[in-house]
Design a protein around this motif. Structure first.
Motif, PDB file in Angstrom:
ATOM      1  N   GLU A 357       0.741  -1.135   0.102  1.00 24.28           N
ATOM      2  CA  GLU A 357      -0.041  -0.064   0.018  1.00 24.28           C
ATOM      3  C   GLU A 357       0.896   1.340  -0.014  1.00 24.28           C
ATOM      4  O   GLU A 357       0.622   2.184  -0.735  1.00 24.28           O
ATOM      5  CB  GLU A 357      -0.852   0.009   1.297  1.00 24.28           C
ATOM      6  CG  GLU A 357      -1.930   1.153   1.373  1.00 24.28           C
ATOM      7  CD  GLU A 357      -2.748   1.225   2.574  1.00 24.28           C
ATOM      8  OE1 GLU A 357      -3.652   2.347   2.624  1.00 24.28           O
ATOM      9  OE2 GLU A 357      -2.480   0.399   3.155  1.00 24.28           O
ATOM     10  N   MET A 358       1.949   1.323   0.894  1.00 20.84           N
ATOM     11  CA  MET A 358       2.736   2.543   0.831  1.00 20.84           C
ATOM     12  C   MET A 358       3.526   2.661  -0.366  1.00 20.84           C
ATOM     13  O   MET A 358       3.852   3.813  -0.929  1.00 20.84           O
ATOM     14  CB  MET A 358       3.618   2.199   2.244  1.00 20.84           C
ATOM     15  CG  MET A 358       2.986   2.440   3.591  1.00 20.84           C
ATOM     16  SD  MET A 358       2.157   4.089   3.633  1.00 20.84           S
ATOM     17  CE  MET A 358       3.607   4.983   3.853  1.00 20.84           C
ATOM     18  N   VAL A 359       3.831   1.390  -1.056  1.00 24.40           N
ATOM     19  CA  VAL A 359       4.813   1.728  -2.312  1.00 24.40           C
ATOM     20  C   VAL A 359       3.887   2.224  -3.165  1.00 24.40           C
ATOM     21  O   VAL A 359       4.267   2.865  -4.007  1.00 24.40           O
ATOM     22  CB  VAL A 359       5.310   0.139  -2.593  1.00 24.40           C
ATOM     23  CG1 VAL A 359       5.914   0.233  -3.960  1.00 24.40           C
ATOM     24  CG2 VAL A 359       6.582  -0.088  -1.643  1.00 24.40           C
ATOM     25  N   GLY A 360       2.621   1.554  -3.266  1.00 27.43           N
ATOM     26  CA  GLY A 360       1.630   2.100  -4.289  1.00 27.43           C
ATOM     27  C   GLY A 360       1.281   3.557  -4.348  1.00 27.43           C
ATOM     28  O   GLY A 360       1.140   4.024  -5.143  1.00 27.43           O
ATOM     29  N   ASN A 361       1.271   3.925  -2.996  1.00 23.45           N
ATOM     30  CA  ASN A 361       1.193   5.596  -2.904  1.00 23.45           C
ATOM     31  C   ASN A 361       2.253   6.249  -3.262  1.00 23.45           C
ATOM     32  O   ASN A 361       1.975   7.155  -3.962  1.00 23.45           O
ATOM     33  CB  ASN A 361       0.757   5.951  -1.324  1.00 23.45           C
ATOM     34  CG  ASN A 361      -0.517   5.183  -0.694  1.00 23.45           C
ATOM     35  OD1 ASN A 361      -1.595   4.998  -1.477  1.00 23.45           O
ATOM     36  ND2 ASN A 361      -0.556   5.022   0.665  1.00 23.45           N
ATOM     37  N   ALA A 362       3.430   5.807  -3.077  1.00 25.55           N
ATOM     38  CA  ALA A 362       4.580   6.459  -3.529  1.00 25.55           C
ATOM     39  C   ALA A 362       4.733   6.432  -5.230  1.00 25.55           C
ATOM     40  O   ALA A 362       4.925   7.349  -5.990  1.00 25.55           O
ATOM     41  CB  ALA A 362       5.874   5.756  -2.985  1.00 25.55           C
ATOM     42  N   LEU A 363       4.136   5.393  -5.686  1.00 24.03           N
ATOM     43  CA  LEU A 363       4.358   5.280  -7.207  1.00 24.03           C
ATOM     44  C   LEU A 363       3.303   6.257  -7.627  1.00 24.03           C
ATOM     45  O   LEU A 363       3.387   6.915  -8.572  1.00 24.03           O
ATOM     46  CB  LEU A 363       4.020   3.638  -7.582  1.00 24.03           C
ATOM     47  CG  LEU A 363       5.006   2.851  -7.409  1.00 24.03           C
ATOM     48  CD1 LEU A 363       4.445   1.411  -7.539  1.00 24.03           C
ATOM     49  CD2 LEU A 363       6.454   3.138  -8.012  1.00 24.03           C
ATOM     50  N   ARG A 364       1.908   6.219  -7.078  1.00 22.68           N
ATOM     51  CA  ARG A 364       0.869   7.006  -7.555  1.00 22.68           C
ATOM     52  C   ARG A 364       1.365   8.587  -7.549  1.00 22.68           C
ATOM     53  O   ARG A 364       1.101   9.318  -8.402  1.00 22.68           O
ATOM     54  CB  ARG A 364      -0.402   6.893  -6.679  1.00 22.68           C
ATOM     55  CG  ARG A 364      -1.500   7.432  -7.194  1.00 22.68           C
ATOM     56  CD  ARG A 364      -2.766   6.996  -6.554  1.00 22.68           C
ATOM     57  NE  ARG A 364      -3.059   5.632  -6.559  1.00 22.68           N
ATOM     58  CZ  ARG A 364      -2.914   4.915  -5.675  1.00 22.68           C
ATOM     59  NH1 ARG A 364      -2.373   5.180  -4.666  1.00 22.68           N
ATOM     60  NH2 ARG A 364      -3.206   3.581  -5.762  1.00 22.68           N
ATOM     61  N   GLU A 365       2.083   9.109  -6.396  1.00 21.02           N
ATOM     62  CA  GLU A 365       2.478  10.247  -6.413  1.00 21.02           C
ATOM     63  C   GLU A 365       3.615  10.778  -7.499  1.00 21.02           C
ATOM     64  O   GLU A 365       3.574  11.901  -7.922  1.00 21.02           O
ATOM     65  CB  GLU A 365       3.279  10.510  -5.046  1.00 21.02           C
ATOM     66  CG  GLU A 365       2.333  10.478  -3.811  1.00 21.02           C
ATOM     67  CD  GLU A 365       2.774  10.970  -2.612  1.00 21.02           C
ATOM     68  OE1 GLU A 365       4.060  11.146  -2.438  1.00 21.02           O
ATOM     69  OE2 GLU A 365       2.218  10.810  -1.508  1.00 21.02           O
ATOM     70  N   LEU A 366       3.986   9.714  -7.902  1.00 24.19           N
ATOM     71  CA  LEU A 366       5.261   9.990  -9.116  1.00 24.19           C
ATOM     72  C   LEU A 366       4.559   9.620 -10.444  1.00 24.19           C
ATOM     73  O   LEU A 366       5.243   9.779 -11.537  1.00 24.19           O
ATOM     74  CB  LEU A 366       6.264   8.976  -8.957  1.00 24.19           C
ATOM     75  CG  LEU A 366       7.154   9.234  -7.539  1.00 24.19           C
ATOM     76  CD1 LEU A 366       8.206   7.860  -7.433  1.00 24.19           C
ATOM     77  CD2 LEU A 366       8.150  10.386  -7.862  1.00 24.19           C
ATOM     78  N   GLY A 367       3.388   9.440 -10.379  1.00 28.69           N
ATOM     79  CA  GLY A 367       2.342   9.562 -11.907  1.00 28.69           C
ATOM     80  C   GLY A 367       2.160   8.188 -12.106  1.00 28.69           C
ATOM     81  O   GLY A 367       1.894   8.013 -13.388  1.00 28.69           O
ATOM     82  N   ALA A 368       2.605   7.111 -11.465  1.00 28.98           N
ATOM     83  CA  ALA A 368       2.274   5.939 -12.122  1.00 28.98           C
ATOM     84  C   ALA A 368       0.713   5.530 -12.288  1.00 28.98           C
ATOM     85  O   ALA A 368      -0.010   6.022 -11.428  1.00 28.98           O
ATOM     86  CB  ALA A 368       2.832   4.855 -11.052  1.00 28.98           C
ATOM     87  N   ARG A 369       0.366   4.770 -13.184  1.00 33.17           N
ATOM     88  CA  ARG A 369      -1.051   4.624 -13.580  1.00 33.17           C
ATOM     89  C   ARG A 369      -1.512   3.263 -12.449  1.00 33.17           C
ATOM     90  O   ARG A 369      -0.562   2.594 -12.042  1.00 33.17           O
ATOM     91  CB  ARG A 369      -1.123   4.168 -14.709  1.00 33.17           C
ATOM     92  CG  ARG A 369      -1.695   5.377 -15.817  1.00 33.17           C
ATOM     93  CD  ARG A 369      -0.500   6.348 -15.898  1.00 33.17           C
ATOM     94  NE  ARG A 369       0.546   5.867 -16.655  1.00 33.17           N
ATOM     95  CZ  ARG A 369       1.760   6.247 -16.877  1.00 33.17           C
ATOM     96  NH1 ARG A 369       2.185   7.236 -16.193  1.00 33.17           N
ATOM     97  NH2 ARG A 369       2.391   5.854 -17.851  1.00 33.17           N
ATOM     98  N   GLU A 370      -2.900   3.376 -12.163  1.00 28.92           N
ATOM     99  CA  GLU A 370      -3.325   2.086 -11.340  1.00 28.92           C
ATOM    100  C   GLU A 370      -2.930   0.837 -11.930  1.00 28.92           C
ATOM    101  O   GLU A 370      -2.696  -0.019 -11.136  1.00 28.92           O
ATOM    102  CB  GLU A 370      -4.934   2.197 -11.376  1.00 28.92           C
ATOM    103  CG  GLU A 370      -5.160   3.429 -10.589  1.00 28.92           C
ATOM    104  CD  GLU A 370      -4.744   3.639  -9.298  1.00 28.92           C
ATOM    105  OE1 GLU A 370      -4.531   2.670  -8.466  1.00 28.92           O
ATOM    106  OE2 GLU A 370      -4.112   4.889  -8.853  1.00 28.92           O
ATOM    107  N   TRP A 371      -2.907   0.459 -13.358  1.00 22.52           N
ATOM    108  CA  TRP A 371      -2.613  -0.779 -13.423  1.00 22.52           C
ATOM    109  C   TRP A 371      -1.083  -1.026 -13.241  1.00 22.52           C
ATOM    110  O   TRP A 371      -0.747  -2.242 -13.086  1.00 22.52           O
ATOM    111  CB  TRP A 371      -2.639  -0.796 -15.171  1.00 22.52           C
ATOM    112  CG  TRP A 371      -1.685  -0.506 -16.196  1.00 22.52           C
ATOM    113  CD1 TRP A 371      -2.106   0.894 -16.743  1.00 22.52           C
ATOM    114  CD2 TRP A 371      -0.790  -1.006 -16.538  1.00 22.52           C
ATOM    115  NE1 TRP A 371      -0.949   1.231 -17.450  1.00 22.52           N
ATOM    116  CE2 TRP A 371       0.006   0.018 -17.382  1.00 22.52           C
ATOM    117  CE3 TRP A 371      -0.023  -2.185 -16.268  1.00 22.52           C
ATOM    118  CZ2 TRP A 371       1.200  -0.097 -17.940  1.00 22.52           C
ATOM    119  CZ3 TRP A 371       1.254  -2.515 -16.775  1.00 22.52           C
ATOM    120  CH2 TRP A 371       1.979  -1.446 -17.850  1.00 22.52           C
TER     121      TRP A 371
END
Length: 399
Positions: A357-371
């Motif tokens: 979950e925390m890695v996912g949040n970090a990726l999302r902040e960097l512009g990663a898409r949900e998939w």
């Protein structure tokens, strides 16, 4: 409209809009610039195709703004090959889509080995599409008939390519993935102009001393101003190598500058006073640049990580290996599964606690898409744990 004439009058432009509105289905769009010839990245030809309407070749310098066309088609799906390359120049004249189908991106997500338009057309439609004019000077007027034929084919086949790719995306279960990528491309903001752009001079790493850097800065600035004023690519006035050669040679007069054999380019002698004045400014200024660029949030190159941050280096290597397997399993290039920069940033300073979950949040902040998050977050966590263990074992063995 079936001929290859260029639309460059108001009446022809308005008539084309009506014809495009009377067509049906998505709209193929392409733009030709004059990169390497002109300073600007403006569009010098805009091509549009729609079924039951035909191909339309517009002359942007003659038409100016395309707001009326945009109003007519903005809510339709626009098909663009490598949309990130064309959206800026399209928006500059008022063309701004609300939906995009990027055939180059779709080809990448489907694992096609070659994703240039010519290769994709040949693989999916069995048609050889010559690309001999892709690097032409599209600011040329009048445009040669062979160039116009080339430009028309670039959009005439795009709708058929889109339909094939859409079928393949559905068959591969990648339509959701593609939709997210297309929307991210459409919404992506232009890159900020970097600080000290003159430091991009090729060969500048061989220049020593703050005074010489000041001269290089002034030469680059003078060339950039002249290129902007004349709308000519800077390198066509004076190449980077010539500017750096001048800095290293340290000529002490305009005559010595003119005699320098390595000082080449179409404007090297015709605008000699421009370059000599720049040299004098660099030699006389008190505003000396630092030897290295100001600190930024740029990460060090990965090759330096083993010494500067061995734990991050171990995490990065483990994650790269793990994500390579993910990429192979879903037949998507590694750089599309997750950009190298995104992975480096998460590896350099991982989130705490180290959970998906925390890695996912970090990726999302960097512009990663949900998939991308769904495909990589847990894998990154597992790889980081492995990397941390490897780094710890190395530290023990060295002590």
């Amino acid at each position: 409209m079936t001929d290859r004439s260029v639309i460059n009058t108001e009446d022809a432009y308005l008539d084309a809009i009506t014809q495009i509105q009377n067509g049906h289905g998505p709209i193929a769009v392409d733009a030709e610039r004059a990169s390497g010839y002109r300073y600007s990245q403006r569009a010098y030809l805009i091509q549009i195709f729609r079924r039951d309407a035909g191909v339309f070749l517009f002359d942007p310098p003659a038409i100016g703004r395309f707001d009326a066309l945009n109003e007519a088609i903005r809510d339709e799906e626009w098909i663009i090959h490598a949309a990130s390359q064309d959206l800026a120049c399209l928006r500059e004249v008022g063309l701004d889509p609300t939906r995009v189908f990027d055939t180059e991106l779709a080809s990448r997500l489907l694992g096609l080995h070659r994703v240039g338009l010519g290769s994709v057309v040949e693989e999916l439609l069995g048609i050889h599409l010559a690309k001999e004019h892709s690097a032409a000077d599209w600011s040329t007027r009048p445009l040669p008939e062979s160039w116009l034929e080339y430009a028309a084919l670039d959009v005439e086949l795009l709708v058929d390519v889109r339909d094939k790719l859409a079928e393949m995306l559905v068959a591969a279960g990648k339509e959701r993935m593609a939709a997210q990528e297309f929307e991210a491309t459409r919404l992506r903001q232009p890159k900020l102009v970097r600080q000290d752009p003159w430091r991009r001079l090729s060969g500048l790493s061989g220049v020593r001393g703050a005074r010489n850097l000041a001269v290089a800065r002034e030469l680059w600035t003078a060339r950039d101003s002249l290129a902007r004023e004349r709308d000519v690519a800077p390198g066509r006035l004076v190449p980077d190598a010539s500017l750096v050669a001048v800095v290293k040679a340290q000529p002490r007069s305009s005559a010595a500058l003119a005699a320098l054999r390595d000082f080449k380019g179409r404007a090297s002698r015709t605008d000699l006073s421009v370059w000599w004045n720049a040299i004098e400014r660099g030699l006389g200024t008190d505003d000396l640049p630092p030897l290295r660029p100001a600190a930024s949030d740029t990460l060090p190159p990965a090759r330096a990580w083993s010494e500067r941050n061995p734990e991050a280096d171990a995490r990065l290597k483990a994650a790269r290996a793990a994500l390579t397997l993910v990429a192979e399993s879903i037949s998507v290039p590694l750089e599309n599964v997750l950009t190298p920069e995104t992975l480096r940033r998460v590896a350099w300073i991982p989130p705490e606690p180290l959970t998906a979950e925390m890695v996912g949040n970090a990726l999302r902040e960097l512009g990663a898409r949900e998939w991308q998050i769904e495909a990589t977050a847990q894998t990154i966590v597992d790889a980081f744990v492995e990397g941390n263990q490897t780094a710890s074992e190395l530290q023990k063995s060295e002590s």
